[in-house]
Write an enzyme that holds these catalytic residues in place. Structure first.
Site, PDB file in Angstrom:
ATOM      1  CB  SER A   1       5.863   2.189 -22.739  1.00 22.23           C
ATOM      2  OG  SER A   1       6.210   2.208 -24.111  1.00 22.23           O
TER       3      SER A   1
ATOM      4  CE1 TYR B   1      10.481   4.157 -21.173  1.00 22.81           C
ATOM      5  CE2 TYR B   1       9.845   2.926 -23.137  1.00 22.81           C
ATOM      6  CZ  TYR B   1       9.581   3.906 -22.190  1.00 22.81           C
ATOM      7  OH  TYR B   1       8.400   4.616 -22.262  1.00 22.81           O
TER       8      TYR B   1
ATOM      9  CB  ALA C   1      12.007  -0.099 -16.675  1.00 20.00           C
TER      10      ALA C   1
END
Length: 264
Positions: free
Chosen positions: A153, A168, A171
């Site tokens: 992302s 997030y 990760a």
């Protein structure tokens, strides 16, 4: 150039190849699965929600393609092994693994994240990607190679004020580094490992935050040079490239598909 056209088309041809897509029941995963199925790939649509994957598989089959839905929780290494085994039983091979399945920390502030939230986010994005890749790579190595496409992302390299996503982001940064490590380790086995890092794509889980007229929508639009969010047609091209022979000399790379967000 006319003489080269058939060869160039063949480079991008994935028809007849068996491709596993995790997190295929909805959102980006569904776009990928249905897109690859529409160009002739044998698609295994996998996630924890078998009912959603059955719908995706039926869409592919109704269009003349080959597809199988498999229920699997990639956070469990044994289920990763079973997913790949069922794929080989059904189609005789696995040529490409798309590690799309992921989980967010639900926009919780760091002080509000407990151990359950932490493990849910890290286990799905990092542990799941690793063990699914490991299971697929064992089979690919025996067959002379294959391709793995991980999903990270833009959060891996950006921090946006007002939208807490520390776990997030960590990760997904781990997924990018894992991609590099596996690419180097498995290159002698003819296994290409690459990564796609999407920017803002409007899917079920973020639709309420990115509807026109909301404060976040306006902020998002100002942060994307191309001035729009992404859709299914924007993600399938990069996936097709990294899944095909056109990317046979590409490994360990992360392709940001974000409308220019990470150039700012």
């Amino acid at each position: 150039m006319e003489a080269q056209r058939p060869m160039l088309q063949q480079l991008y041809d994935v028809s007849g190849r068996t491709i596993v897509v995790t997190g295929a029941g909805r959102g980006i995963g569904r776009w990928i699965a249905e897109g690859l199925g529409s160009v002739g790939a044998n698609v295994v649509a996998a996630s924890r929600t078998i009912e959603e994957c059955e719908v995706v598989a039926e869409v592919i089959r109704s269009g003349g393609g080959q597809a199988q839905a498999v229920e699997a929780d990639i956070c469990r290494p044994d289920e990763c092994d079973r997913l790949i085994a069922e794929t080989v039983d059904r189609f005789g091979a696995i040529d490409v693994l798309i590690n799309n399945a992921g989980a967010t920390s639900r926009r919780l502030a760091a002080f509000d994240i407990d151990e359950t939230d932490y493990h849910r986010t890290v286990d799905t994005n990092v542990k799941g990607t690793f063990f699914a890749s490991k299971a697929a790579a064992r089979v690919m190595a025996e067959r002379g190679g294959g391709k793995i496409v991980n999903f990270a992302s833009t959060a891996a390299s950006l921090v946006r004020m007002g939208v807490p996503n520390t776990v997030y982001a960590a990760a997904k940064a781990g997924v990018i580094q894992m991609t590099r490590g596996l690419a180097a380790e498995w290159a002698p086995l003819n296994i290409n490992v690459n990564c796609i890092a999407p920017g803002r794509f409007v899917v079920e889980r973020n639709r309420k935050f990115t509807s026109p007229g909301t404060p976040e929508y306006e902020a998002v639009m100002r942060s994307i040079p191309m001035g729009r969010t992404g859709g299914g047609d924007d993600i399938i091209g990069p996936v097709l490239f990294l899944s095909s022979d056109a990317a046979r000399y590409v490994t360990g790379q992360t392709l940001f598909v974000d409308g220019g967000r990470t150039v700012l």
